[in-house]
Design a protein around this motif. Structure first.
Motif, PDB file in Angstrom:
ATOM      1  N   LYS A 186     -13.939  -2.396  13.084  1.00  5.88           N
ATOM      2  CA  LYS A 186     -13.481  -3.769  12.836  1.00  5.88           C
ATOM      3  C   LYS A 186     -14.000  -4.283  11.503  1.00  5.88           C
ATOM      4  CE  LYS A 186     -13.208  -6.807  16.003  1.00  5.88           C
ATOM      5  NZ  LYS A 186     -13.506  -7.788  17.075  1.00  5.88           N
ATOM      6  N   MET A 187     -15.162  -3.789  11.083  1.00  8.62           N
ATOM      7  CA  MET A 187     -15.723  -4.189   9.792  1.00  8.62           C
ATOM      8  C   MET A 187     -15.190  -3.341   8.641  1.00  8.62           C
ATOM      9  SD  MET A 187     -19.714  -4.743  10.873  1.00  8.62           S
ATOM     10  CE  MET A 187     -20.189  -5.902  12.150  1.00  8.62           C
ATOM     11  N   LYS A 188     -14.237  -2.441   8.965  1.00 13.63           N
ATOM     12  CA  LYS A 188     -13.602  -1.571   7.978  1.00 13.63           C
ATOM     13  C   LYS A 188     -14.622  -0.663   7.289  1.00 13.63           C
ATOM     14  CE  LYS A 188      -9.702  -4.646   7.098  1.00 13.63           C
ATOM     15  NZ  LYS A 188      -8.881  -5.349   6.084  1.00 13.63           N
ATOM     16  N   VAL A 189     -15.477  -0.067   8.128  1.00  4.46           N
ATOM     17  CA  VAL A 189     -16.442   0.929   7.661  1.00  4.46           C
ATOM     18  C   VAL A 189     -16.039   2.278   8.251  1.00  4.46           C
ATOM     19  CG1 VAL A 189     -18.851   1.672   7.664  1.00  4.46           C
ATOM     20  CG2 VAL A 189     -18.299  -0.758   7.480  1.00  4.46           C
ATOM     21  N   LEU A 190     -15.707   3.233   7.377  1.00  2.00           N
ATOM     22  CA  LEU A 190     -15.329   4.568   7.821  1.00  2.00           C
ATOM     23  C   LEU A 190     -16.578   5.340   8.230  1.00  2.00           C
ATOM     24  CD1 LEU A 190     -13.255   6.897   8.116  1.00  2.00           C
ATOM     25  CD2 LEU A 190     -13.674   7.424   5.709  1.00  2.00           C
ATOM     26  N   VAL A 191     -16.521   5.977   9.392  1.00  4.18           N
ATOM     27  CA  VAL A 191     -17.668   6.722   9.912  1.00  4.18           C
ATOM     28  C   VAL A 191     -17.320   8.214   9.951  1.00  4.18           C
ATOM     29  CG1 VAL A 191     -19.244   7.059  11.839  1.00  4.18           C
ATOM     30  CG2 VAL A 191     -18.404   4.763  11.294  1.00  4.18           C
ATOM     31  N   VAL A 192     -18.158   9.018   9.314  1.00  4.97           N
ATOM     32  CA  VAL A 192     -18.031  10.480   9.340  1.00  4.97           C
ATOM     33  C   VAL A 192     -19.219  11.005  10.133  1.00  4.97           C
ATOM     34  CG1 VAL A 192     -17.862  12.583   7.985  1.00  4.97           C
ATOM     35  CG2 VAL A 192     -16.901  10.448   7.099  1.00  4.97           C
ATOM     36  N   LYS A 193     -18.939  11.601  11.297  1.00  3.91           N
ATOM     37  CA  LYS A 193     -20.008  12.010  12.199  1.00  3.91           C
ATOM     38  C   LYS A 193     -20.301  13.510  12.097  1.00  3.91           C
ATOM     39  CE  LYS A 193     -17.922  10.631  15.914  1.00  3.91           C
ATOM     40  NZ  LYS A 193     -17.696  10.333  17.344  1.00  3.91           N
ATOM     41  N   ASP A 194     -21.415  13.875  12.718  1.00  4.02           N
ATOM     42  CA  ASP A 194     -21.805  15.273  12.943  1.00  4.02           C
ATOM     43  C   ASP A 194     -21.944  16.075  11.647  1.00  4.02           C
ATOM     44  OD1 ASP A 194     -21.793  14.708  15.607  1.00  4.02           O
ATOM     45  OD2 ASP A 194     -19.794  15.529  15.989  1.00  4.02           O
TER      46      ASP A 194
END
Length: 267
Positions: free
Chosen positions: A60-68
């Protein structure tokens, strides 16, 4: 360390959920406040590094998350992006962030997707090589070949000199050492002669791996060098002994220097 919370009624459950929501939301606000719009998360072996609620808030805050992201890749990613690994959200400051023009998820075929980061504004001279193969064996072999090529480049950066390959340097050095051993006596003579014989293992193994008769090839190679043909080497393509410089078979001098240095150093 594992912790357990025993809940006796639904009001306590509701309180815990509200506090969890407030805590996660506060962390997400700190991340957004730092100016970051892409978050790279290290893979955790103990628990999930990111839960669904945090992912919802960050989206919702327009932050892209790249995991692992693997632990051994953190240093490479940090140097490439010019950022700093952060352990807690409290330490996320604008001066610790990296800069890039574009972060996107692209398809690489076969239903697989990778995250591509381009336009990095750091001074790090790094790049990523994407290796694909029809099976794991081919991919591993391609990775091994790339690693060998990078090692050759590294050797040339450290020492720009090159010598011929095909077992020519080793057999020439073996002959010279055998001649020198003949001028000595006692234990020194035996040690140097044994070292000279050990050097023949390299052309012997090269011929064996090429499907050639190793004893015949090494014997012929030794005779050619004894006659003064210092550039004679094993030609794998033609399955014979030729002037290896004409075939442009070269190798970094640092490879042979390092091998001989390590083999002859005192312990």
């Amino acid at each position: 360390m594992d912790n357990q919370v025993v809940i006796s009624d639904y009001t306590q459950m509701d309180r815990i959920l509200r506090e969890e929501r407030a805590y996660i939301l506060d962390l997400c606000k700190k991340i957004k406040k730092s100016g970051a719009n892409v978050l790279l998360m290290q893979k955790s072996i103990l628990r999930d590094a990111l839960n669904d609620m945090a992912l919802h808030f960050l989206t919702k805050m327009k932050v892209l998350v790249v995991k692992d992201i693997e632990r051994d890749e953190i240093d490479f990613v940090s140097r490439t992006l010019g950022c700093r690994p952060i352990a807690t959200a409290d330490h996320m400051l604008p001066e610790h962030l990296g800069q890039a023009d574009l972060v996107e998820e692209i398809s690489v075929g076969g239903g697989n997707k990778v995250v591509s980061i381009t336009g990095c504004q750091s001074n790090a001279k790094t790049c990523s090589i994407l290796v694909q193969g029809s099976n794991k064996l081919l991919a591993d072999e391609a990775e091994r070949s790339i690693h060998d090529a990078l090692c050759v480049i590294r050797c040339l950066v450290k020492n720009k000199n090159m010598i011929v390959g095909g077992g020519a340097p080793e057999i020439e050095l073996s002959i010279k050492l055998a001649q020198y051993a003949a001028t000595l006596s006692g234990v020194d003579s035996h040690c140097i002669k044994a070292f000279a014989d050990a050097l023949e293992i390299i052309p012997f193994t090269l011929a064996e791996n090429a499907g050639l008769p190793p004893i015949n090839i090494v014997t012929e190679l030794r005779n050619r060098h004894a006659e003064g043909e210092a550039m004679a080497g094993i030609n794998v393509k033609k399955s014979c002994i030729t002037n290896i410089t004409e075939e442009n078979v070269l190798q970094p001098a640092l490879v042979s220097i390092s091998a001989i240095t390590l083999a002859s150093e005192n312990r």
